[in-house]
Write an enzyme that holds these catalytic residues in place. Sequence first.
Site, PDB file in Angstrom:
ATOM      1  N   MET A  30       0.764  -1.233  -0.080  1.00 43.09           N
ATOM      2  CA  MET A  30      -0.104   0.132   0.122  1.00 43.09           C
ATOM      3  C   MET A  30       0.917   1.126   0.063  1.00 43.09           C
ATOM      4  O   MET A  30       0.289   2.261   0.191  1.00 43.09           O
ATOM      5  CB  MET A  30      -0.888  -0.036   1.089  1.00 43.09           C
ATOM      6  CG  MET A  30      -1.937  -1.239   1.131  1.00 43.09           C
ATOM      7  SD  MET A  30      -3.561  -0.915   1.813  1.00 43.09           S
ATOM      8  CE  MET A  30      -2.845  -0.791   3.648  1.00 43.09           C
ATOM      9  N   ALA A  32       3.835   3.938   0.971  1.00 43.03           N
ATOM     10  CA  ALA A  32       4.769   4.529   2.059  1.00 43.03           C
ATOM     11  C   ALA A  32       5.785   3.455   2.408  1.00 43.03           C
ATOM     12  O   ALA A  32       6.045   2.966   3.455  1.00 43.03           O
ATOM     13  CB  ALA A  32       3.848   4.861   3.305  1.00 43.03           C
ATOM     14  N   LEU A  33       6.655   3.250   1.363  1.00 44.30           N
ATOM     15  CA  LEU A  33       7.488   2.216   1.454  1.00 44.30           C
ATOM     16  C   LEU A  33       8.774   2.433   2.644  1.00 44.30           C
ATOM     17  O   LEU A  33       9.102   3.326   2.829  1.00 44.30           O
ATOM     18  CB  LEU A  33       8.154   1.755   0.093  1.00 44.30           C
ATOM     19  CG  LEU A  33       7.138   1.506  -0.786  1.00 44.30           C
ATOM     20  CD1 LEU A  33       8.218   1.094  -2.233  1.00 44.30           C
ATOM     21  CD2 LEU A  33       6.459   0.274  -0.451  1.00 44.30           C
ATOM     22  N   HIS A  34       9.064   1.168   3.358  1.00 44.66           N
ATOM     23  CA  HIS A  34      10.064   1.032   4.163  1.00 44.66           C
ATOM     24  C   HIS A  34      11.069  -0.036   4.151  1.00 44.66           C
ATOM     25  O   HIS A  34      10.656  -0.918   3.167  1.00 44.66           O
ATOM     26  CB  HIS A  34       9.487   1.285   5.773  1.00 44.66           C
ATOM     27  CG  HIS A  34       8.310   0.392   6.174  1.00 44.66           C
ATOM     28  ND1 HIS A  34       8.818  -0.900   6.171  1.00 44.66           N
ATOM     29  CD2 HIS A  34       7.128   0.452   6.168  1.00 44.66           C
ATOM     30  CE1 HIS A  34       7.465  -1.778   6.441  1.00 44.66           C
ATOM     31  NE2 HIS A  34       6.705  -0.708   6.465  1.00 44.66           N
ATOM     32  N   GLY A  36      10.736  -2.744   5.519  1.00 47.78           N
ATOM     33  CA  GLY A  36      10.189  -4.185   5.536  1.00 47.78           C
ATOM     34  C   GLY A  36       9.510  -4.415   3.996  1.00 47.78           C
ATOM     35  O   GLY A  36       9.767  -5.563   3.497  1.00 47.78           O
ATOM     36  N   HIS A  37       9.061  -3.664   3.441  1.00 46.42           N
ATOM     37  CA  HIS A  37       8.558  -3.559   2.140  1.00 46.42           C
ATOM     38  C   HIS A  37       9.847  -4.188   1.274  1.00 46.42           C
ATOM     39  O   HIS A  37       9.848  -5.048   0.470  1.00 46.42           O
ATOM     40  CB  HIS A  37       7.989  -2.370   1.620  1.00 46.42           C
ATOM     41  CG  HIS A  37       6.657  -2.103   2.184  1.00 46.42           C
ATOM     42  ND1 HIS A  37       6.837  -0.874   2.889  1.00 46.42           N
ATOM     43  CD2 HIS A  37       5.412  -2.481   2.375  1.00 46.42           C
ATOM     44  CE1 HIS A  37       5.573  -0.669   3.442  1.00 46.42           C
ATOM     45  NE2 HIS A  37       4.727  -1.542   3.066  1.00 46.42           N
ATOM     46  N   ASP A 150       2.279  -9.271   8.912  1.00 53.05           N
ATOM     47  CA  ASP A 150       0.827  -9.333   8.954  1.00 53.05           C
ATOM     48  C   ASP A 150       0.351 -10.821   8.913  1.00 53.05           C
ATOM     49  O   ASP A 150      -0.085 -11.288   7.738  1.00 53.05           O
ATOM     50  CB  ASP A 150       0.203  -8.444   7.756  1.00 53.05           C
ATOM     51  CG  ASP A 150       0.461  -7.228   7.823  1.00 53.05           C
ATOM     52  OD1 ASP A 150      -0.184  -6.267   8.578  1.00 53.05           O
ATOM     53  OD2 ASP A 150       1.571  -6.607   7.157  1.00 53.05           O
ATOM     54  N   SER A 185       6.525  -0.335  10.178  1.00 58.04           N
ATOM     55  CA  SER A 185       5.164  -0.260   9.559  1.00 58.04           C
ATOM     56  C   SER A 185       5.014   1.095   8.940  1.00 58.04           C
ATOM     57  O   SER A 185       5.548   2.207   9.436  1.00 58.04           O
ATOM     58  CB  SER A 185       4.229  -0.291  10.620  1.00 58.04           C
ATOM     59  OG  SER A 185       2.947   0.062  10.644  1.00 58.04           O
TER      60      SER A 185
END
Length: 280
Positions: A30, A32-34, A36-37, A150, A185
Site C-alpha cells: 500500500m 509509504a515504503l520502508h 520491511g517492504h 501481517d 510499519s
Amino acid sequence: MIVYNTKKELARHLDKLREQGKTIGLVPTMGALHEGHLSLVKRSALENEATVVTIFVNPTQFNDPSDLEQYPRTPEKDLKLLKSYHVDVVFMPSVEEMYPEPDSQTFDLQGLDLVLEGAHRKGHFNGVVQIVSKLFDAVEPHRAYFGQKDFQQLVIIRHMVQMMGMNLEIVACPIIREKDGLAMSSRNVHLGVREREIAPFIYQTLTLAAGLKPGLSPDNLKTRVREAFSNQSQFQLDYFEIVEDKALRSVKDWDEGVNKVGCIAVVLGGVRLIDNMFFD
Ligand code: AMP
C-alpha cells in the site's frame, strides 16, 4: 523500471515477459515504503527474473473511513526508492481501475477472518482477499511475497490460494524491525516523539513472553502480558493471543503438536500497531 496505471498496459508488458519464459514475482503493497517492504522486493528480485511491485491503498479493507483518509501516501518517494532495486514494473492503479463497480463479493474464509484482527476490523480480510485476488489475476505471478508482520493476512492468503486452486507460490518473509525492536510499519510515521520512544515495549513484551513460556500455561502467559500492558497507561491493548499457525485457533497447551504464534495489537497515541512472534 516502468510505471503503469492500467491493467491493460500491465498485461501487455507481462505477456511479453511470459513469452520470453521469464518468472514473475509480485510484491503487493500500500506504499509509504520502508525496509520491511524492500526486504520483500529484494527477495523477489533474487528468486525471479522479473519483479512487479504494486502500490495501491485498497479502500475495501479499511473499515474506518478516517483511517483510510489518513493512511500515509508518498508515491514519489516510493518510486525513487524502488529505482535502486531490481524492479521491472510498478503498478499504481486508481481506485476506479481496480473497482470499476462496487465489489460486493464475499469470501468464505472459514472463520480465519473473524479472530484477532478480524474481530476488531469487521470486513477487513474480505477486502484484503478482494484486492489480492484482483492483483493475482492482473499479474499472474509465479510467486507472491508477503511479510510475516501481517501474520493473519498471510494465513488467509494461503487459504485463498488453496480454496481458489490458484497456481502460484506464496513466499513468507520475516519481520523487519527498527534497531530498538519496533516492527517497521507505514503507520509508525504517525507516532509522536514520546510514543515512538515507548513503542518498542510491544516487542520487548513479546520477547519476554516467549522467554517465560516454559514455566507458564498459555492462559497464564496471556494474563501476564495483559497485566504488563495494564501498567502502561499510554497503550491500549486490543488483544494478545497465542494461536496455532494455520487454523489460528487459540492454543490451550504447549504440548499440542503445532507451531504457536503470539499475536498482539495495541493502540498507542491513536495509532494501531500489530506485531507477532513465533513461540516455538
Ligand atoms: P502494506 O503496505 O502494509 O500492506 O504491506 C505490504 C507488504 O509488506 C505486506 O506483505 C506486509 O506484511 C509487508 N510488510 C510490512 N511491514 C513489514 C515488516 N516490518 N517486515 C516485513 N514485511 C513487512
